[in-house]
Scaffold this motif. Structure first.
Motif, PDB file in Angstrom:
ATOM      1  N   UNK A   1      38.851  34.911  45.051  1.00  0.00           N
ATOM      2  CA  UNK A   1      39.404  33.877  44.158  1.00  0.00           C
ATOM      3  C   UNK A   1      40.518  34.395  43.255  1.00  0.00           C
ATOM      4  N   UNK A   2      40.444  35.672  42.848  1.00  0.00           N
ATOM      5  CA  UNK A   2      41.511  36.237  42.026  1.00  0.00           C
ATOM      6  C   UNK A   2      42.814  36.274  42.811  1.00  0.00           C
ATOM      7  N   UNK A   3      42.739  36.681  44.081  1.00  0.00           N
ATOM      8  CA  UNK A   3      43.932  36.724  44.929  1.00  0.00           C
ATOM      9  C   UNK A   3      44.509  35.321  45.109  1.00  0.00           C
ATOM     10  N   UNK A   4      43.629  34.336  45.254  1.00  0.00           N
ATOM     11  CA  UNK A   4      44.068  32.949  45.412  1.00  0.00           C
ATOM     12  C   UNK A   4      44.745  32.443  44.137  1.00  0.00           C
ATOM     13  N   UNK A   5      44.192  32.800  42.982  1.00  0.00           N
ATOM     14  CA  UNK A   5      44.782  32.406  41.702  1.00  0.00           C
ATOM     15  C   UNK A   5      46.193  32.981  41.557  1.00  0.00           C
ATOM     16  N   UNK A   6      46.348  34.252  41.935  1.00  0.00           N
ATOM     17  CA  UNK A   6      47.666  34.889  41.856  1.00  0.00           C
ATOM     18  C   UNK A   6      48.656  34.227  42.803  1.00  0.00           C
ATOM     19  N   UNK A   7      48.193  33.898  44.003  1.00  0.00           N
ATOM     20  CA  UNK A   7      49.066  33.253  44.986  1.00  0.00           C
ATOM     21  C   UNK A   7      49.565  31.903  44.461  1.00  0.00           C
ATOM     22  N   UNK A   8      48.622  31.111  43.920  1.00  0.00           N
ATOM     23  CA  UNK A   8      48.991  29.804  43.369  1.00  0.00           C
ATOM     24  C   UNK A   8      49.944  29.950  42.183  1.00  0.00           C
ATOM     25  N   UNK A   9      49.743  31.012  41.390  1.00  0.00           N
ATOM     26  CA  UNK A   9      50.578  31.234  40.202  1.00  0.00           C
ATOM     27  C   UNK A   9      52.027  31.533  40.574  1.00  0.00           C
TER      28      UNK A   9
END
Length: 244
Positions: free
Chosen positions: A18-26
């Motif tokens: 989920x952290x990687x996904x948050x960074x991608x979306x950011x």
């Protein structure tokens, strides 16, 4: 314990996905959600940041550091990228410290002479000169363990007659200031940092749902009860009462 609340803890059931996904979306689309990047990367240990980078590559086929470099700029970029580098790129002492445990280990030996040297370097880089050597701040904040930084902050207060936070506020600005302050706050108390983020998301007109969801989801299995206690101290009322 008191030490448990002071620094970035390695979550026992940490999941980098989920952290990687948050960074991608950011970083996706127009504009960059710099606060989301700060929230993720300043709250994880170096070991966990390496896991996030691996997950980012596996999920999206992109190098996380390259992505950050392409989306960010200036000294804010330098600080965030510095956070991502493995401790194995540091000097021998930093490597030795990194091998002894993650940043939250209160049994670390703190070298008082090195702490004073770091405090003097920070003071010389900011308050003592016209302008600021921001790279010196970035290097020390990103490379040192939390237990060492606590001693550095204590020595800095004696030297400068003001807190490291006050110096950062007067010497830097923008996203770089936000990221530096996040690192300092998390070194002092990660739970207090998250409680403040929730409080500011909830107060005022409307609710910052992105911040609220990100904090609650990311900490729900780690230390949410400790965050709730800090929240009550800050807000004077319980987190659940403000959410409802």
């Amino acid at each position: 314990s008191e030490a448990e609340g002071r620094s970035v803890a390695g979550a026992l059931n940490f999941d980098p996905t989920p952290d990687a996904q948050t960074l991608y979306k950011a970083m996706k689309g127009l504009g960059t959600d710099e606060q989301a990047i700060i929230d993720v990367l300043t709250k994880r240990s170096n070991v966990q940041r390496q896991e996030i980078a691996k997950s980012f590559k596996a999920q999206f086929g992109k190098d996380l550091i390259d992505s950050l470099k392409s989306e960010l700029s200036g000294n804010f970029e330098r600080l965030i990228v510095a956070l991502m580098y493995s401790p194995f790129k540091y000097d021998a002492k930093e490597l030795y410290d990194a091998m002894k445990g993650e940043r939250d280990n209160a049994t670390f030996y703190v070298d008082p002479a090195l702490a004073l040297q770091d405090a003097e370097a920070l003071y010389a880089a900011g308050e003592k000169i016209r302008g600021t050597d921001e790279i010196q701040f970035i290097t020390i904040l990103c490379k040192r363990s939390a237990i060492h930084l606590l001693k550095v902050f204590e020595e800095y207060q004696k030297l400068a007659g003001k807190s490291i936070e006050d110096s950062i506020k007067s010497e830097t600005c923008g996203s770089l200031e936000d990221a530096m302050l996040a690192i300092v706050k998390c070194t002092r108390s990660v739970h207090c940092y998250f409680a403040e983020r929730l409080y500011h998301a909830l107060k005022g007109a409307g609710t910052n749902d992105g911040t609220l969801i990100r904090v609650i989801v990311s900490r729900s299995e780690v230390d949410l009860n400790l965050i709730k206690a800090e929240f009550k101290h800050i807000a004077g009322k319980s987190l659940s009462s403000m959410i409802m």
